[in-house]
Design an enzyme around this catalytic site. Structure first.
Site, mmCIF file in Angstrom:
data_model
loop_
_atom_site.group_PDB
_atom_site.id
_atom_site.type_symbol
_atom_site.label_atom_id
_atom_site.label_comp_id
_atom_site.label_asym_id
_atom_site.label_seq_id
_atom_site.Cartn_x
_atom_site.Cartn_y
_atom_site.Cartn_z
ATOM 1 N N SER A 177 5.136 3.246 11.008
ATOM 2 C CA SER A 177 5.891 2.049 10.649
ATOM 3 C C SER A 177 5.112 1.042 9.829
ATOM 4 C CB SER A 177 6.422 1.367 11.918
ATOM 5 O OG SER A 177 5.351 0.967 12.756
ATOM 6 N N HIS A 205 11.714 5.956 11.427
ATOM 7 C CA HIS A 205 11.713 5.599 10.003
ATOM 8 C C HIS A 205 11.960 6.790 9.084
ATOM 9 C CE1 HIS A 205 10.320 1.525 10.960
ATOM 10 N NE2 HIS A 205 9.595 2.113 11.882
ATOM 11 N N LYS A 236 18.037 1.126 12.081
ATOM 12 C CA LYS A 236 17.301 1.097 10.804
ATOM 13 C C LYS A 236 18.183 1.711 9.724
ATOM 14 C CE LYS A 236 12.808 0.876 13.073
ATOM 15 N NZ LYS A 236 13.304 0.706 14.473
#
Length: 385
Positions: A177, A205, A236
């Site tokens: 991250s 991610h 996300k």
């Protein structure tokens, strides 16, 4: 106690480590209003620009009318709604795993999974740059907790070879991250097969961004194995909220019984799951969004020419600009903010001492002109600071 807390906060401020919140007055997007001022934002993990998509807002509004605004009970009482169940099956199919289980947050997922699957007499092997929730999950599990240097396959193998633990679990971010780099997943799987270990990947991610149609980091490497358990967050690239864990059916069945953060918490409102089902369809059909995102990543990397600061090597939406000192990183972030651009300064303990940085997060919702504006502002900042 209150006095000691005050002194510690004062020391954090003196060290340039005091965190502060911004007050958002707009939907999450590439252009936001924060603290009552408009900004071009490179802060968000909304990698595909779905957080404010009108069709998802419409789905959530209708689903709230159908299912209410709260789940009302834990999953194992009456809180497991049809919308939750449908999303779990959809996510498992999308990432090509036998089964999936929803959690309210990624933090809860990691703590719940590691605590359920390992305990005394077992061993967890964790990358030193893992997210804090993977570390906390390892500590809370009571398993022996070993940390190896970042992406160091040889060091990890030495630890695995020396271990006499009953069960061995490698735990790692798939995409890191704060560095934006990708873990050597094929090498990890080979070690699992060699030393009878299992691999737990946090793909927060990578999901929605990497792999065919955004299926994630495992698809990016074209890897499948019953030894792999994967977690991905849904706040996300998916643009909504929550997380899921996917793996073999027996793993998911066991987590339903043993993962405390699942058993003893109320699930997210069903309307969120209905919205996420629509979001997963957009992700699957979003090759054009990913193409634009990767074009912006390539432009930034090709055109940001720096003398003092360093852009770390990353092929993902996370582009870390290492400044070094805490105060200098804050100064750069504040300089850009004065130009109407938000890029967060990330400092220890989130990153190692001496590597404070700006974390540039790109989104498919950004335009080329947005990124050009950012590049020009960073060049100007380096020349005056």
């Amino acid at each position: 106690m209150l006095n000691s807390l005050k002194l510690e906060l004062e020391q954090r401020k003196a060290n340039g480590l005091l965190r502060q919140r911004r007050l958002l007055d707009s939907p999450q997007a590439e252009h936001i209003v924060a603290n009552q001022k408009p900004y071009l934002s490179f802060c968000s993990n909304d990698y595909l620009g779905l957080a404010n998509r009108p069709e998802l807002i419409a789905v959530m509004q209708k689903a709230a009318g159908d299912s209410g605004v709260g789940s009302g009970a834990s999953n194992l009482i009456t809180g497991h709604h049809r919308y939750h169940d449908t999303l779990e099956k959809q996510l498992a199919s999308f990432v090509e795993m036998p089964a999936a289980l929803l959690f309210s947050t990624g933090y809860m997922a990691n703590i719940g999974v590691l605590g359920a699957l390992t305990g005394r007499g077992d061993a967890i092997f964790a990358d030193k740059l893992n997210h804090a929730c993977l570390n906390d999950g390892g500590y809370f599990s009571y398993a022996d907790f070993h940390r190896y240097p970042h992406n160091d396959v040889a060091a990890l193998e030495k630890l695995l070879k020396a271990s006499t633990a009953k069960h061995k679990l490698i735990a790692a971010d798939a995409v890191f991250s704060m560095d934006g780099d990708i873990a050597p997943i094929p090498e990890y799987l080979a070690l699992c097969e060699k030393y009878d270990a299992y691999l737990y990947l946090d793909d927060a991610h990578g999901f929605g961004v990497l792999g065919a149609h955004g299926q994630g980091s495992l698809n990016h490497f074209n890897i499948k194995s019953p030894r792999i358990i994967v977690m991905a967050t849904l706040g996300k690239a998916a643009g909504v909220a929550g997380a899921f864990v996917a793996g073999e059916q027996v793993v998911i069945d066991y987590l339903i019984q043993k993962a405390k953060s699942y058993v003893y918490s109320t699930p997210a409102p069903p309307a969120l799951s209905a919205t996420l089902s629509a979001s997963v369809h957009l992700i699957e059909q979003g090759d054009d969004l990913r193409a634009n995102l990767f074009a912006l990543i390539a432009y930034l990397k090709a055109n940001l020419k720096l003398k003092k600061w360093k852009l770390l090597e990353s092929d993902t939406a996370i582009q870390p600009l290492v400044i070094g000192g805490n105060e200098e990183s804050l100064a750069v972030s504040e300089y850009l903010q004065a130009q109407g651009i938000l890029v967060p300064a990330i400092r220890p303990p989130t990153v190692p001492a001496g590597t404070a940085r700006l974390r540039i997060s790109l989104s498919a919702a950004h335009t080329l002109d947005d990124v050009k504006q950012l590049v020009a502002a960073i060049h100007q900042a380096e020349s005056v600071l």
